[in-house]
Design a protein around this motif. Structure first.
Motif, PDB file in Angstrom:
ATOM      1  N   ARG A  72      43.357  51.019  62.652  1.00  0.00           N
ATOM      2  CA  ARG A  72      42.784  52.067  63.503  1.00  0.00           C
ATOM      3  C   ARG A  72      43.153  53.465  63.036  1.00  0.00           C
ATOM      4  N   SER A  73      43.969  53.527  61.934  1.00  0.00           N
ATOM      5  CA  SER A  73      44.437  54.831  61.461  1.00  0.00           C
ATOM      6  C   SER A  73      43.271  55.635  60.924  1.00  0.00           C
ATOM      7  N   PRO A  74      43.137  56.934  61.311  1.00  0.00           N
ATOM      8  CA  PRO A  74      42.027  57.756  60.852  1.00  0.00           C
ATOM      9  C   PRO A  74      42.090  58.074  59.380  1.00  0.00           C
ATOM     10  N   SER A  75      43.234  57.824  58.731  1.00  0.00           N
ATOM     11  CA  SER A  75      43.331  58.125  57.297  1.00  0.00           C
ATOM     12  C   SER A  75      42.741  57.031  56.425  1.00  0.00           C
ATOM     13  N   MET A  76      42.455  55.870  57.020  1.00  0.00           N
ATOM     14  CA  MET A  76      41.902  54.754  56.272  1.00  0.00           C
ATOM     15  C   MET A  76      40.437  55.031  55.903  1.00  0.00           C
ATOM     16  N   SER A  77      40.003  54.472  54.741  1.00  0.00           N
ATOM     17  CA  SER A  77      38.589  54.533  54.374  1.00  0.00           C
ATOM     18  C   SER A  77      37.807  53.654  55.322  1.00  0.00           C
ATOM     19  N   PRO A  78      36.798  54.159  55.995  1.00  0.00           N
ATOM     20  CA  PRO A  78      36.066  53.377  56.995  1.00  0.00           C
ATOM     21  C   PRO A  78      35.470  52.103  56.419  1.00  0.00           C
ATOM     22  N   SER A  79      35.008  52.159  55.179  1.00  0.00           N
ATOM     23  CA  SER A  79      34.364  50.977  54.604  1.00  0.00           C
ATOM     24  C   SER A  79      35.353  49.866  54.336  1.00  0.00           C
ATOM     25  N   LEU A  80      36.508  50.221  53.757  1.00  0.00           N
ATOM     26  CA  LEU A  80      37.494  49.187  53.437  1.00  0.00           C
ATOM     27  C   LEU A  80      38.173  48.651  54.671  1.00  0.00           C
ATOM     28  N   GLN A  81      38.366  49.496  55.663  1.00  0.00           N
ATOM     29  CA  GLN A  81      39.159  49.099  56.815  1.00  0.00           C
ATOM     30  C   GLN A  81      38.319  48.589  57.970  1.00  0.00           C
ATOM     31  N   ARG A  82      37.013  48.395  57.755  1.00  0.00           N
ATOM     32  CA  ARG A  82      36.179  47.859  58.827  1.00  0.00           C
ATOM     33  C   ARG A  82      36.566  46.424  59.110  1.00  0.00           C
ATOM     34  N   SER A  83      36.650  46.095  60.367  1.00  0.00           N
ATOM     35  CA  SER A  83      37.040  44.744  60.763  1.00  0.00           C
ATOM     36  C   SER A  83      35.876  43.782  60.551  1.00  0.00           C
ATOM     37  N   VAL A  84      36.156  42.640  59.930  1.00  0.00           N
ATOM     38  CA  VAL A  84      35.091  41.667  59.675  1.00  0.00           C
ATOM     39  C   VAL A  84      34.753  40.852  60.909  1.00  0.00           C
ATOM     40  N   THR A  85      35.588  40.888  61.911  1.00  0.00           N
ATOM     41  CA  THR A  85      35.313  40.088  63.111  1.00  0.00           C
ATOM     42  C   THR A  85      34.235  40.710  63.957  1.00  0.00           C
ATOM     43  N   GLY A 121      38.174  44.972  52.989  1.00  0.00           N
ATOM     44  CA  GLY A 121      38.922  45.119  51.739  1.00  0.00           C
ATOM     45  C   GLY A 121      39.836  43.947  51.485  1.00  0.00           C
ATOM     46  N   GLU A 122      40.532  43.518  52.540  1.00  0.00           N
ATOM     47  CA  GLU A 122      41.423  42.369  52.374  1.00  0.00           C
ATOM     48  C   GLU A 122      40.640  41.109  52.069  1.00  0.00           C
ATOM     49  N   LEU A 123      39.463  40.963  52.712  1.00  0.00           N
ATOM     50  CA  LEU A 123      38.605  39.806  52.453  1.00  0.00           C
ATOM     51  C   LEU A 123      38.194  39.761  50.977  1.00  0.00           C
ATOM     52  N   ILE A 124      37.786  40.911  50.423  1.00  0.00           N
ATOM     53  CA  ILE A 124      37.364  40.954  49.026  1.00  0.00           C
ATOM     54  C   ILE A 124      38.537  40.645  48.107  1.00  0.00           C
ATOM     55  N   ARG A 125      39.730  41.190  48.438  1.00  0.00           N
ATOM     56  CA  ARG A 125      40.910  40.917  47.613  1.00  0.00           C
ATOM     57  C   ARG A 125      41.164  39.418  47.510  1.00  0.00           C
ATOM     58  N   VAL A 126      41.111  38.781  48.658  1.00  0.00           N
ATOM     59  CA  VAL A 126      41.359  37.338  48.666  1.00  0.00           C
ATOM     60  C   VAL A 126      40.256  36.602  47.890  1.00  0.00           C
ATOM     61  N   GLN A 269      29.259  41.090  37.765  1.00  0.00           N
ATOM     62  CA  GLN A 269      29.184  39.669  38.108  1.00  0.00           C
ATOM     63  C   GLN A 269      30.452  39.215  38.813  1.00  0.00           C
ATOM     64  N   MET A 270      31.615  39.731  38.359  1.00  0.00           N
ATOM     65  CA  MET A 270      32.876  39.377  38.998  1.00  0.00           C
ATOM     66  C   MET A 270      32.927  39.899  40.439  1.00  0.00           C
ATOM     67  N   LEU A 271      32.362  41.056  40.652  1.00  0.00           N
ATOM     68  CA  LEU A 271      32.345  41.612  42.013  1.00  0.00           C
ATOM     69  C   LEU A 271      31.411  40.821  42.923  1.00  0.00           C
ATOM     70  N   LEU A 272      30.240  40.432  42.390  1.00  0.00           N
ATOM     71  CA  LEU A 272      29.286  39.680  43.213  1.00  0.00           C
ATOM     72  C   LEU A 272      29.822  38.302  43.586  1.00  0.00           C
ATOM     73  N   GLU A 273      30.657  37.728  42.744  1.00  0.00           N
ATOM     74  CA  GLU A 273      31.206  36.412  43.053  1.00  0.00           C
ATOM     75  C   GLU A 273      32.185  36.456  44.215  1.00  0.00           C
ATOM     76  N   ALA A 274      32.562  37.657  44.624  1.00  0.00           N
ATOM     77  CA  ALA A 274      33.396  37.789  45.825  1.00  0.00           C
ATOM     78  C   ALA A 274      32.624  37.447  47.084  1.00  0.00           C
ATOM     79  N   CYS A 275      31.319  37.297  46.967  1.00  0.00           N
ATOM     80  CA  CYS A 275      30.499  36.916  48.128  1.00  0.00           C
ATOM     81  C   CYS A 275      30.681  35.448  48.491  1.00  0.00           C
ATOM     82  N   PHE A 276      31.312  34.659  47.622  1.00  0.00           N
ATOM     83  CA  PHE A 276      31.477  33.237  47.879  1.00  0.00           C
ATOM     84  C   PHE A 276      32.861  32.953  48.460  1.00  0.00           C
ATOM     85  N   ASP A 277      32.858  32.043  49.385  1.00  0.00           N
ATOM     86  CA  ASP A 277      34.089  31.677  50.084  1.00  0.00           C
ATOM     87  C   ASP A 277      35.052  31.018  49.098  1.00  0.00           C
ATOM     88  N   VAL A 278      36.265  31.553  48.995  1.00  0.00           N
ATOM     89  CA  VAL A 278      37.239  31.007  48.069  1.00  0.00           C
ATOM     90  C   VAL A 278      37.673  29.604  48.464  1.00  0.00           C
TER      91      VAL A 278
END
Length: 947
Positions: A72-85, A121-126, A269-278
């Motif tokens: 919820r910190s205002p210093s976070m990038s809105p795109s990376l810190q958006r909640s996936v839920t 962001g965390e989802l993509i990292r994983v 291609q490596m970035l697009l493969e992040a769309c698949f569930d690990v």
């Protein structure tokens, strides 16, 4: 979704080597994990740059409350810190046709645990397999870079160069890991600036060579990365100079270090493969919309646009389906849907680099789909036709784009594929294996015909309904192709056939059956077409299997008939017509003849063909001619009735004792002496036509006649049991069977019976009939000797001849005896002279002759005897009349019949009729007239002469 801490070594190693990468090789050793880490660095840097605010990171090891406060910190990038839920239903999934992932029990049957809220962001990292330690280091480096270069965007820096300057070995767990990290960044610089630069390198420039030397040295010995180090300054100067080049030669504000093809596409291609569930490599995450939103922020660094994104994402979806065992059909469906966008892009994009990538990507897709479709009968079944429909659609779309956009290049590189030939060769190999595995192996082409029949029915029921979407006559086109393929094989097979064989018949029958099936399918499939399927049917050149079978069977018939004819000629020359050869007393050669005929007919009906009724007349005609030849030769040389009847003697009007009468009498005795030596059963010394042998010939023809009827009935039986639909009609319409042979038998039996009868009477018994009966004094040369020897011959005939022709032959002997008796009376020659007193003797002898054939009721019927003795009975009364009466009667009958007047000269006497009998009786009377009657007869003769 459930997020677990996954490092690089836990990312699934997809079997990507099954399909080559369409974007091309990089030309240096950069592993997928190294490319993935570089892509992640670009992603994080791009998100920081686009957010415009300092980037912070909260690790997973912090407490849940700290994570929520950080989110919820205002210093976070809105795109990376958006909640996936909080993400809504995925628009991307809906557009691509991907189904929403179900949330049922896991593989262990347990309900999923409650998820904590995570950031995109965390989802993509994983998903990309980046560890928290690596992620933390990347973010620290980016913060340091940002603090020293405030306001600079990600595209204005060379990220690997900046990162190299920010870290030392102390920032890594060990020296080895640090050196590996440094080498990776140096290889990234080599790939982006030297191997795949955004702008082509000038060969005359020294900067590329200098950078190669720096990188080469650094790969052997770690480079000093301090800000003020000389090596780092040289590296920075060289890298910036190469990265900031522009087309016009000026220095660009944008650094091009990761936007050269194919390096940029491999990173993307490596970035697009992040769309698949690990945790489920076949599943696209529900948060794919948010993931793609962040991934697209890297476009500015990688030089990607929507056109390249559509093409690259299509490949990633397609490749993931193939690499994961081809189990998730949704991935293929999504790739197919995305190709619609690629098709639209290709129409408006006229870029050579894009066309090259497009051609490479779609060619791989098309080749893969074609391999499945070329063997679609082995690939698809009734329960996976949906997959076939998608693959066909994918192939059609890929081919359409290739042909429309880059037809020349595509056609130049593409190898022609003969679908039918490949399928045919595969089926032939399969048929050969099936044939070898059978106990009684069928010919390969017979098995192939069965396989193609099954294939055609499967085509009609399973595949054609799908393919009709792209081809209105899918089933017709398919069976026409199968027909052509099999026809080529059949043509080669037929060209090698020399004679009819079981294998040849089996193959040809199978071909005929197959052709009917294929044509029927083509006709049914073309009912609604404009031409009613004529075009398809015209493509199917007829096998003409029935015509080939017919020609082979005709050749088989000709061979059998020729052999039969040769056998007849050879065996008839050896036949001796021995009545002791068998108990039936017919020729052994006839038994063999009939056996061969029967075996030939049996063999004909054993031929596994359907045209027995059509070809049967050819066989019967050939056998009939051969048997007719046998019958004709069996009766040849045996003579006939006329062969044995003596020549009618010359009529005389001379007196007894005259000089002329003496000459005739002497001449007659001379002829009689020459004929007085015949023996029973011989004729001119030829034992083959003695009476017993003649009886054997008669028996033989009678046996053949009987067996022909039996053989004819057997043929009708075979016909009615034939598989032909017209067999009954043809069998019912066969009143004449072997008509040549049957007619020859009838005529032959008639001829042989006549010849035998007249031979007995006029040849074998001539010494007691012509040379003995009534010669000289009538009272001392009566008929008894003739009856005795005739009875012996009748016994021989009765014992030898078949009972079915016995009555006929004896009847002919009776007729010959009556004719012989009458011949003696009417044309006995100069050696015989009769008086009126002899008439009683004639009548009595003729009664004895009749009684011989009646045999007290055991012989011929009285009615038959009376019928044939009528002529003799009509002549005998003439011998009771005086000579003048006979002459006057002859004159009267002659005048009535010929119209002569009383003054005309009488013609020569006739040879038949009552007038002839009167004349001949008168003639016989003159030869024996008393002296007192001579003057009267001479008076009559003189009167005739005057007239």
């Amino acid at each position: 979704m459930v997020i677990s801490n996954t490092s690089n070594d836990k990312i699934p190693n997809l079997p990507s080597d099954r399909l080559p990468n369409p974007f091309g090789p990089l030309g240096l050793d950069l592993s997928d994990s190294e490319l993935r880490e570089t892509a992640y660095e670009i992603l994080v840097g791009s998100c920081r740059s686009s957010g415009g605010k300092p980037l912070t990171y909260v690790s997973q090891s912090q407490s849940q409350s700290q994570s929520r406060r950080a989110e919820r910190s205002p210093s976070m990038s809105p795109s990376l810190q958006r909640s996936v839920t909080s993400a809504a239903a995925s628009k991307v999934k809906k557009a691509l046709g991907l189904k929403k992932k179900s949330k049922g029990p896991d593989s262990a049957g347990q309900e999923p645990k409650a998820k904590r809220s995570v950031t995109v962001g965390e989802l993509i990292r994983v998903q990309m397999g980046i560890s928290e330690q690596t992620d933390s280091r990347i973010r620290r480096g980016l913060l340091r870079i940002a603090s020293g270069q405030l306001g600079r965007r990600i595209e204005s820096i060379v990220l690997p160069l900046e990162l190299l300057q920010q870290f030392k070995s102390s920032d890594f767990p060990n020296q080895r890991e640090y050196e590996a990290w440094q080498k990776r960044n140096l290889k990234v610089l080599e790939a982006g600036l030297l191997l795949h630069p955004h702008l082509p390198l000038n060969k005359t420039e020294t900067l590329p060579q200098r950078l190669r030397e720096i990188i080469s040295g650094a790969l052997e010995r770690p480079i000093e990365t301090g800000k003020h180090g000389e090596s780092m300054q040289v590296l920075r100067s060289t890298v910036i100079s190469l990265a900031c080049r522009s087309f016009d030669g000026s220095t660009s504000e944008t650094c091009h270090w990761a936007d050269g093809v194919p390096f940029n596409l491999r990173l993307y291609q490596m970035l697009l493969e992040a769309c698949f569930d690990v945790n489920d490599e076949t599943s696209v995450v529900e948060e794919v919309d948010e993931v793609l939103e962040l991934v697209k922020k890297t476009w500015v660094v990688l030089g990607i646009n929507q056109v390249l994104h559509n093409l690259c994402f299509s490949w990633v979806l397609f490749h993931r389906y193939v690499a994961t065992g081809q189990v998730e059909i949704d991935l293929l469906f999504a790739a197919n849907n995305l190709l619609v966008e690629v098709e639209n892009d290709a129409k408006v994009t006229k870029n050579s680099a894009y066309s090259t990538i497009l051609s490479s990507t779609l060619s791989l897709i098309l080749n893969w789909t074609e391999k499945r479709l070329l063997a679609y009968h082995d690939t698809f079944y009734s329960d996976n036709t949906d997959l076939m429909q998608i693959i066909v659609s994918l192939a059609v779309q890929a081919a359409k784009i290739l042909v429309d956009d880059i037809s020349h290049e595509y056609r130049r590189k593409r190898k022609d594929v003969n679908v039918a030939q490949d399928r045919k060769l595969k089926m032939i190999k399969s048929s050969k294996r099936s044939s070898k595995n059978q106990q009684n192996p069928l010919p390969v082409l017979s098995i192939l015909a069965q396989d193609i029949t099954e294939l055609a029915f499967n085509e009609k029921e399973i595949y054609s309904p799908i393919l009709k979407r792209w081809h209105p006559l899918a089933a017709g086109a398919s069976v026409a192709t199968l027909h052509t393929c099999y026809g080529n094989e059949l043509k080669q097979f037929v060209s090698g056939i020399d004679e009819l064989s079981p294998d040849a018949v089996l193959v040809l029958l199978a071909a005929d059956k197959l052709e009917k099936v294929l044509v029927q399918i083509a006709v049914e499939d073309s009912v609604e077409s404009e031409d009613g399927g004529k075009a398809i049917i015209q493509e199917m050149t007829p096998f003409e299997a029935e015509a080939v079978i017919a020609e082979l069977v005709k050749a088989w018939i000709r061979t059998r008939v020729d052999r039969f004819r040769e056998w007849v000629d050879r065996n008839l020359q050896q036949e001796v017509w021995n009545p002791q050869a068998n108990k039936e007393r017919f020729a052994p050669s006839a038994v063999e003849v009939l056996r061969i005929m029967d075996e030939t007919v049996e063999a004909f009906f054993l031929l596994p063909i359907t045209m027995h009724p059509v070809l049967l007349p050819d066989l019967m005609r050939g056998l009939d001619q051969c048997l007719q030849q046998y019958i004709l030769k069996a009766k040849s040389g045996c003579g006939n009735q006329n062969t044995f009847i003596p020549i009618m003697p010359s009529l005389t009007r001379c007196k007894i004792g005259s000089k002329l009468h003496g000459v005739f009498k002497k001449k007659e005795k001379s002829h009689a002496g020459q004929r007085r030596k015949p023996q029973v059963g011989t004729h001119d010394g030829d034992n083959s036509i003695g009476i017993p042998q003649l009886c054997v010939r008669i028996n033989t023809l009678q046996h053949i006649q009987t067996q022909l009827d039996i053989l004819g009935k057997r043929i009708i039986y075979h016909l009615r049991n034939s598989i032909s639909t017209q067999a009954d009609d043809i069998a019912n319409g066969m009143p004449k069977k072997f008509e040549l042979s049957a007619a020859a038998c009838v005529e032959g039996i008639h001829q042989l019976c006549k010849a035998t009868a007249y031979k007995v009477v006029f040849h074998d018994l001539s010494h007691v009939l012509w040379d003995g009966l009534y010669v000289g004094e009538v009272s001392v040369s009566r008929i008894d000797p003739f009856l005795e020897e005739l009875e012996q011959h009748l016994v021989i005939i009765s014992e030898t001849v078949h009972d079915r022709v016995r009555t006929r032959l004896i009847t002919d002997v009776m007729r010959a005896s009556f004719d012989g008796f009458l011949f003696v009376l009417l044309a006995g020659g100069p050696s015989r002279a009769f008086s009126r007193q002899d008439s009683d003797v004639f009548e009595e002898d003729f009664k004895f002759l009749r009684d011989l054939f009646w045999s007290n009721g055991d012989g011929l019927p009285v009615e038959l005897i009376d019928k044939h003795s009528a002529k003799v009975k009509g002549v005998l009364p003439l011998f009771h009349k005086d000579t003048q009466t006979l002459v006057n009667e002859f004159r009267r009958l002659t005048e009535e019949n010929n119209g002569f007047s009383t003054k005309s000269k009488l013609p020569l006497p006739p040879t038949t009729g009552h007038g002839a009998c009167s004349y001949y009786v008168a003639n016989r009377r003159v030869c024996g007239i008393q002296e007192r009657d001579n003057a009267q007869f001479e008076k009559i003769q003189n009167q005739d002469s005057k007239e």
